[in-house]
Structures are given as structure tokens and as C-alpha cells.
Design a protein around this motif. Structure first.
Motif, PDB file in Angstrom:
ATOM      1  N   ARG A 359       0.829  -1.214   0.000  1.00 42.18           N
ATOM      2  CA  ARG A 359       0.000   0.000   0.000  1.00 42.18           C
ATOM      3  C   ARG A 359       0.853   1.250   0.000  1.00 42.18           C
ATOM      4  NH1 ARG A 359      -4.273   0.234   4.871  1.00 42.18           N
ATOM      5  NH2 ARG A 359      -5.247   1.997   3.828  1.00 42.18           N
ATOM      6  N   LEU A 360       1.983   1.196   0.729  1.00 42.19           N
ATOM      7  CA  LEU A 360       2.769   2.420   0.933  1.00 42.19           C
ATOM      8  C   LEU A 360       3.846   2.628  -0.123  1.00 42.19           C
ATOM      9  CD1 LEU A 360       3.176   2.393   4.839  1.00 42.19           C
ATOM     10  CD2 LEU A 360       1.499   3.610   3.455  1.00 42.19           C
ATOM     11  N   GLU A 361       4.244   1.558  -0.803  1.00 40.17           N
ATOM     12  CA  GLU A 361       5.338   1.681  -1.771  1.00 40.17           C
ATOM     13  C   GLU A 361       4.979   2.729  -2.834  1.00 40.17           C
ATOM     14  OE1 GLU A 361       6.898  -2.007  -3.173  1.00 40.17           O
ATOM     15  OE2 GLU A 361       8.223  -0.994  -4.594  1.00 40.17           O
ATOM     16  N   GLY A 362       5.913   3.638  -3.072  1.00 39.38           N
ATOM     17  CA  GLY A 362       5.708   4.689  -4.090  1.00 39.38           C
ATOM     18  C   GLY A 362       5.046   5.936  -3.529  1.00 39.38           C
ATOM     19  N   ARG A 363       4.491   5.873  -2.324  1.00 38.93           N
ATOM     20  CA  ARG A 363       3.821   7.046  -1.762  1.00 38.93           C
ATOM     21  C   ARG A 363       4.823   8.094  -1.282  1.00 38.93           C
ATOM     22  NH1 ARG A 363      -1.643   7.315   0.309  1.00 38.93           N
ATOM     23  NH2 ARG A 363      -2.743   5.526  -0.553  1.00 38.93           N
ATOM     24  N   ILE A 364       4.402   9.351  -1.368  1.00 38.36           N
ATOM     25  CA  ILE A 364       5.208  10.436  -0.809  1.00 38.36           C
ATOM     26  C   ILE A 364       4.711  10.655   0.619  1.00 38.36           C
ATOM     27  CG2 ILE A 364       5.938  12.836  -1.091  1.00 38.36           C
ATOM     28  CD1 ILE A 364       6.607  11.037  -3.507  1.00 38.36           C
ATOM     29  N   ILE A 399      11.449  16.978   9.841  1.00 39.01           N
ATOM     30  CA  ILE A 399      10.436  16.177   9.146  1.00 39.01           C
ATOM     31  C   ILE A 399      10.842  16.154   7.673  1.00 39.01           C
ATOM     32  CG2 ILE A 399       8.006  16.068   8.455  1.00 39.01           C
ATOM     33  CD1 ILE A 399       7.408  17.361  11.248  1.00 39.01           C
ATOM     34  N   ILE A 400      11.061  14.948   7.159  1.00 41.08           N
ATOM     35  CA  ILE A 400      11.678  14.799   5.836  1.00 41.08           C
ATOM     36  C   ILE A 400      10.642  14.277   4.847  1.00 41.08           C
ATOM     37  CG2 ILE A 400      13.593  13.715   4.575  1.00 41.08           C
ATOM     38  CD1 ILE A 400      14.663  15.244   6.933  1.00 41.08           C
ATOM     39  N   ARG A 401      10.520  14.977   3.727  1.00 45.35           N
ATOM     40  CA  ARG A 401       9.620  14.493   2.655  1.00 45.35           C
ATOM     41  C   ARG A 401      10.326  13.347   1.922  1.00 45.35           C
ATOM     42  NH1 ARG A 401       5.093  16.973   0.404  1.00 45.35           N
ATOM     43  NH2 ARG A 401       4.592  17.145   2.585  1.00 45.35           N
ATOM     44  N   CYS A 402       9.667  12.192   1.843  1.00 48.53           N
ATOM     45  CA  CYS A 402      10.304  10.995   1.282  1.00 48.53           C
ATOM     46  C   CYS A 402       9.361  10.266   0.324  1.00 48.53           C
ATOM     47  CB  CYS A 402      10.624   9.994   2.403  1.00 48.53           C
ATOM     48  SG  CYS A 402      11.870  10.543   3.553  1.00 48.53           S
ATOM     49  N   ARG A 403       9.962   9.449  -0.501  1.00 49.39           N
ATOM     50  CA  ARG A 403       9.175   8.471  -1.283  1.00 49.39           C
ATOM     51  C   ARG A 403       9.461   7.091  -0.687  1.00 49.39           C
ATOM     52  NH1 ARG A 403      10.700   9.529  -6.091  1.00 49.39           N
ATOM     53  NH2 ARG A 403       8.853  10.632  -6.811  1.00 49.39           N
ATOM     54  N   ILE A 404       8.404   6.368  -0.360  1.00 43.22           N
ATOM     55  CA  ILE A 404       8.595   5.032   0.235  1.00 43.22           C
ATOM     56  C   ILE A 404       8.993   4.061  -0.883  1.00 43.22           C
ATOM     57  CG2 ILE A 404       7.481   3.159   1.541  1.00 43.22           C
ATOM     58  CD1 ILE A 404       7.867   5.850   3.111  1.00 43.22           C
ATOM     59  N   THR A 405      10.077   3.351  -0.657  1.00 43.92           N
ATOM     60  CA  THR A 405      10.587   2.460  -1.712  1.00 43.92           C
ATOM     61  C   THR A 405      10.352   0.984  -1.403  1.00 43.92           C
ATOM     62  OG1 THR A 405      12.745   2.644  -0.622  1.00 43.92           O
ATOM     63  CG2 THR A 405      12.378   4.025  -2.547  1.00 43.92           C
ATOM     64  N   GLY A 406       9.913   0.667  -0.191  1.00 47.20           N
ATOM     65  CA  GLY A 406       9.648  -0.741   0.120  1.00 47.20           C
ATOM     66  C   GLY A 406       9.484  -0.949   1.606  1.00 47.20           C
ATOM     67  N   GLY A 409       9.105  -6.609   6.999  1.00 48.92           N
ATOM     68  CA  GLY A 409       8.412  -6.696   8.282  1.00 48.92           C
ATOM     69  C   GLY A 409       7.622  -5.417   8.477  1.00 48.92           C
ATOM     70  N   SER A 410       7.713  -4.829   9.661  1.00 48.59           N
ATOM     71  CA  SER A 410       6.961  -3.586   9.885  1.00 48.59           C
ATOM     72  C   SER A 410       7.791  -2.352   9.524  1.00 48.59           C
ATOM     73  CB  SER A 410       6.524  -3.516  11.354  1.00 48.59           C
ATOM     74  OG  SER A 410       7.666  -3.587  12.177  1.00 48.59           O
ATOM     75  N   ASP A 411       9.042  -2.543   9.090  1.00 49.65           N
ATOM     76  CA  ASP A 411       9.906  -1.404   8.758  1.00 49.65           C
ATOM     77  C   ASP A 411       9.759  -0.985   7.290  1.00 49.65           C
ATOM     78  OD1 ASP A 411      10.888  -1.423  11.341  1.00 49.65           O
ATOM     79  OD2 ASP A 411      12.517  -2.804  10.850  1.00 49.65           O
ATOM     80  N   LEU A 412      10.071   0.287   7.042  1.00 49.15           N
ATOM     81  CA  LEU A 412       9.980   0.834   5.682  1.00 49.15           C
ATOM     82  C   LEU A 412      11.359   1.310   5.240  1.00 49.15           C
ATOM     83  CD1 LEU A 412       6.803   3.068   6.176  1.00 49.15           C
ATOM     84  CD2 LEU A 412       6.876   0.824   5.051  1.00 49.15           C
ATOM     85  N   THR A 413      11.529   1.433   3.918  1.00 51.70           N
ATOM     86  CA  THR A 413      12.716   2.106   3.387  1.00 51.70           C
ATOM     87  C   THR A 413      12.229   3.307   2.586  1.00 51.70           C
ATOM     88  OG1 THR A 413      12.641   0.601   1.496  1.00 51.70           O
ATOM     89  CG2 THR A 413      14.215   0.080   3.253  1.00 51.70           C
ATOM     90  N   ALA A 414      13.041   4.367   2.542  1.00 50.97           N
ATOM     91  CA  ALA A 414      12.576   5.593   1.904  1.00 50.97           C
ATOM     92  C   ALA A 414      13.702   6.325   1.195  1.00 50.97           C
ATOM     93  CB  ALA A 414      11.961   6.509   2.960  1.00 50.97           C
ATOM     94  N   GLU A 415      13.295   6.963   0.070  1.00 44.96           N
ATOM     95  CA  GLU A 415      14.231   7.829  -0.657  1.00 44.96           C
ATOM     96  C   GLU A 415      13.953   9.257  -0.194  1.00 44.96           C
ATOM     97  OE1 GLU A 415      13.113   7.941  -4.752  1.00 44.96           O
ATOM     98  OE2 GLU A 415      14.574   9.493  -5.236  1.00 44.96           O
ATOM     99  N   VAL A 416      14.994   9.934   0.250  1.00 45.90           N
ATOM    100  CA  VAL A 416      14.815  11.318   0.726  1.00 45.90           C
ATOM    101  C   VAL A 416      14.622  12.229  -0.475  1.00 45.90           C
ATOM    102  CG1 VAL A 416      15.996  13.223   1.903  1.00 45.90           C
ATOM    103  CG2 VAL A 416      16.208  10.882   2.787  1.00 45.90           C
ATOM    104  N   LEU A 417      13.548  13.049  -0.472  1.00 44.15           N
ATOM    105  CA  LEU A 417      13.276  13.919  -1.608  1.00 44.15           C
ATOM    106  C   LEU A 417      13.802  15.334  -1.390  1.00 44.15           C
ATOM    107  CD1 LEU A 417       9.663  12.780  -2.545  1.00 44.15           C
ATOM    108  CD2 LEU A 417      11.827  12.054  -3.554  1.00 44.15           C
ATOM    109  N   LYS A 418      13.761  15.797  -0.130  1.00 46.25           N
ATOM    110  CA  LYS A 418      14.331  17.148   0.104  1.00 46.25           C
ATOM    111  C   LYS A 418      14.692  17.289   1.562  1.00 46.25           C
ATOM    112  CE  LYS A 418       9.972  19.514   0.902  1.00 46.25           C
ATOM    113  NZ  LYS A 418       9.091  20.607   0.701  1.00 46.25           N
TER     114      LYS A 418
END
Ligand code: SF4
Length: 418
Positions: A359-364, A399-406, A409-418
Motif C-alpha cells: 500500500r505504501l510503496e511509491g507514496r510520498i 520532518i523529511i519528505r520521502c518516497r517510500i521504496t519498500g 516486516g513492519s519497517d519501511l525504506t525511503a528515498e529522501v526527496l528534500k
């Protein structure tokens, strides 16, 4: 300046108590250290609500006594739920402690430190997420629970006291404030309700994230979802310990609601206009729990995709509770059955994790940075739910604006956008 170290075991409510203890210490001229070895005073704030927590506290006591014996003149304070549950009767070998105080008992600490008033101190390490306690104790007396025995009946703090603490915490740079108490949904003061209190806090501090913990399902406020809709800085997060969904078991637990009541609430959460997450806790293997009761629980947990975190505990028979005095061995499901039930709940939690990651993958999303490489989302409470790992180093507290990449478990990975 003499230095003190605070070691806190247990839940966020104990963290809030430790902040108050630290306030007494700094008010009396003590510095708060992050390194136990060079300190002159150790305050051990314990937990004791079930046997594993008691065991953990006893281990910590052993280490604390060793610390004290390593250097003459060191001061050792025992605080929290362990002495609250088992007051010192002189036979427990606690004579090496210089002071023993119950949960949140700042007045005895102040007396010991010859202090008349305390302030909330700058926390050691400048914590980004802080806790604000709005009440102490609980009057619900669930049949299995030791908390009312340890912490007494619920006493709500006044809005004035709460707002003063919030102001201090905000001034010290908190970016998130968790609102805690044993039964926050029941908080009332004069004509004020919990939603009015949060509305006031969220309006006064629009840049701070507020998160409400421990919402009892029987006292869930009808106007909570409208509050979430209106205030973007109140996290879309429902921390609701359901404990069970079978009417038979809920009745035996002394929880005054039904499975249908829970289904109605969770239908509302599921259909809410914003994406929200639910954290819930429950007990598996409660006395009298049959396979049918348990299947109903699993079915409920599987049904709602808003459920993001499930914390399941086995039943512990705790002395002093109503269940302890009436339970018989025939009521207790076999140990291996309890283990297999916990494993089945673990499977449901894993399935939810997979669905949420999709659900969260790709979301900002906005992620609050707790460290240079780790943060937490609005859907996850810091320290207890999943974390989010950044793809590059960021400044903690932002507070960092990110794109969720995956997610794993319950953890997420994110690409930092700014
Ligand atoms: S509401 Fe929570 S703290 Fe209060 S008695 Fe029940 S389980 Fe214990």
C-alpha cells in the motif's frame, strides 16, 4: 555539578514519569548524564505489570547494586511499578537503596532532594519525541490487570497542569508529543473531554505532531475521527488495545464492550477519509478461551487492513487480580496451544505487514528523523512500531519528505526527496 543517570524500563508512561523525576533532579542542581559510569546517582524506574517485566526489573536491580558497590557514596533510587506492586517490608534485601518510591511519586523524591518545586528538564540527548502524561492510574479493574493495584484509581490532571508541561516540552524542541495515561479516552476535567484537550494542544502547537496512546474501546470518543480530519498535526493513528473480540472472553476479562462494538469501530476506521493505522494489543490463551473464541479473534484481526501493528501477549496469572483468585487449571489452555495461537497471530501480523508495504510503496510521505538514518512515519509510533530507513543521512529532528521504496516486516525504506 553532580550527575544523575535515569534508567527507564517499560512503557511510554514510565518515560513520562522519568521526565518528571529528571525535573526534580535538575531542579535540585543535578545534571542528567547519558553515561552511567561517571554518575553519582542512579534512578531505576521499573515496570512490574506482568511476570516478565518483574524479572527484567529484578535483573536491572542486580546490576544497579553492582554499580553502587563499585564506588563509595553513590546514591541509588528505586522507583516505579516494582516498588508500587511490592512495597518494601524490610525483608527484600533492598536496604542498599537510598530511596524507594512508587510510580510517578515525585513528592518523595523532592523531599529527599530537599526541593520544593520541579520543572521538566531538557532531556538527556534532547529527545525529539516526548510524552505528556494526562492522568495517573486506572479505574477499570480489568480482571487480569495489576495496574490499578500498582497505580491506584484514575486521577486526571488539570488542563492547566497539562498545558504547562506541554509548553515546557515544546520549548525544549520536541517535534512529536505522545499523549499518555492508562486510559486516555476517559480523561475529563470540568466540562473538558479528551478531544477538546487535544484540539487545544494541536491548535496551540501547529508544528508539533500529537499522537494519542491507549484508547480504551469502551470509552472511544465519537468525535475523534472528525478531530483527525480537521487537524493534520494529530496523527492518523489509533492505539486501541482490544484484548479480545469474543463476547464470552471480554466478559470474563471485565472489559465492558462486545465484539460487535469493536467491529462497528473498526468499520469506521477502515472507511475513514484519510489513511489511518491501528495498533492493537491482545491476550492469547486467556482462561476459558476455546478454539472458537480464538478463531473469532483471528478472523477479526485478518479482516481489517487498517490494522498495522499487533502486539500479542500470553495470559499471565498475576497475584492480586480477580482472575488470579478464581482461575482453575482446567480453565487454562495448554502451554503448547497458547504458543501455537501466538504463532498464528504472528502470521496474521506478517500478512498485514506485506499488505501495508504494498500500500505504501511509491507514496510520498513525511518521515520524522529520529537519527541521521532512521525515522518514523505518521502511521507509526516511535520506539514501538516499525521504523523507516533513509537512503541518505539527514538531520535528526527534521520532518523529511520521502518516497517510500519498500518494506521489510513492519519497517519501511525511503528515498529522501528534500
Ligand atoms: S484499562 Fe488497561 S490499565 Fe486499566 S485495568 Fe484494564 S488493562 Fe489495566
Amino acid at each position: 555539578m553532580p550527575e544523575a543517570f535515569l534508567l527507564t524500563l517499560g512503557c511510554p508512561k514510565n518515560e513520562a514519569d522519568s521526565d518528571a523525576f529528571a525535573g526534580c533532579l535538575t531542579g535540585a542542581g543535578w545534571g542528567i548524564s547519558r553515561n552511567i559510569e561517571n554518575t553519582d546517582l542512579l534512578l531505576l524506574n521499573t515496570c512490574a505489570f506482568i511476570q516478565p517485566a518483574v524479572d527484567e526489573s529484578l535483573d536491572a536491580i542486580e546490576q544497579a547494586l553492582e554499580w553502587k558497590n563499585n564506588k563509595p557514596g553513590r546514591i541509588l533510587v528505586l522507583a516505579g511499578c516494582l516498588p508500587g506492586r511490592y512495597p518494601d517490608d524490610g525483608s527484600g534485601g533492598l536496604e542498599d537503596f537510598d530511596l524507594i518510591i512508587g510510580p510517578g511519586d515525585t513528592s518523595h523524591l523532592e523531599e529527599y532532594l530537599s526541593l520544593t518545586s520541579a520543572s521538566i528538564p531538557e532531556p538527556a540527548g534532547g529527545r525529539i519525541s516526548r510524552y505528556l502524561k494526562i492522568s495517573e492510574g486506572c479505574s477499570n479493574n480489568c480482571a487480569y490487570c495489576t495496574i490499578p493495584l500498582i497505580r491506584g484509581a484514575r486521577r486526571d490532571r488539570s488542563p492547566q497542569e497539562i498545558l504547562i508541561d506541554a509548553e515546557h516540552i515544546a520549548e525544549q524542541g520536541a517535534v512529536e508529543i505522545g499523549i499518555v495515561g492508562q486510559d486516555t479516552a476517559s480523561w475529563k476535567y470540568g466540562g473538558d473531554s479528551i478531544t477538546r484537550l487535544i484540539t487545544q494542544l494541536a491548535g496551540t502547537y501547529p508544528d508539533i505532531w500529537f499522537r494519542l496512546y491507549y484508547i480504551h474501546p469502551a470509552f472511544y470518543p465519537d468525535d475523534f475521527l472528525p478531530l483527525l480530519a480537521e487537524h493534520d498535526n494529530v496523527m492518523p493513528y489509533i492505539d486501541m488495545p482490544v484484548q479480545h473480540v469474543s463476547d464470552r472472553i471480554l466478559k470474563r476479562m471485565g472489559r465492558p464492550y462486545t465484539g460487535d462494538h469493536l467491529r462497528k469501530l473498526f468499520d469506521e476506521f477502515e472507511n475513514f477519509e484519510k489513511m489511518l493505522s491501528v495498533r492493537t494489543t491482545l491476550i492469547a490463551g486467556y482462561p476459558g478461551e476455546t478454539e472458537d473464541d480464538f478463531s473469532e479473534l483471528v478472523q477479526f484481526l485478518s479482516q481489517y487492513r487498517c490494522i498495522r501493528t499487533i502486539a500479542a501477549f500470553p495470559y499471565w496469572s498475576e497475584e492480586g487480580t480477580r482472575e488470579f483468585s478464581r482461575v482453575s487449571s482446567e480453565d487454562l489452555p495448554d502451554r503448547s496451544i497458547v504458543q501455537s495461537r501466538l504463532a498464528r497471530i504472528g502470521d496474521v501480523a506478517d500478512e498485514h505487514n506485506i499488505v501495508w508495504a504494498d500500500r505504501l510503496e511509491g507514496r510520498i510521505m513525511d518521515i520524522l528523523a529520529d537519527t541521521p538514518l532512521l525515522g518514523h512515519s505518521r502511521l507509526d509510533a516511535p520506539g514501538v512500531d516499525g521504523a523507516c530507513c533513509f537512503d541518505r543521512s539527514v538531520e535528526p529532528g527534521r520532518i523529511i519528505r520521502c518516497r517510500i521504496t519498500g518494506g521489510t516486516g513492519s519497517d519501511l525504506t525511503a528515498e529522501v526527496l528534500k
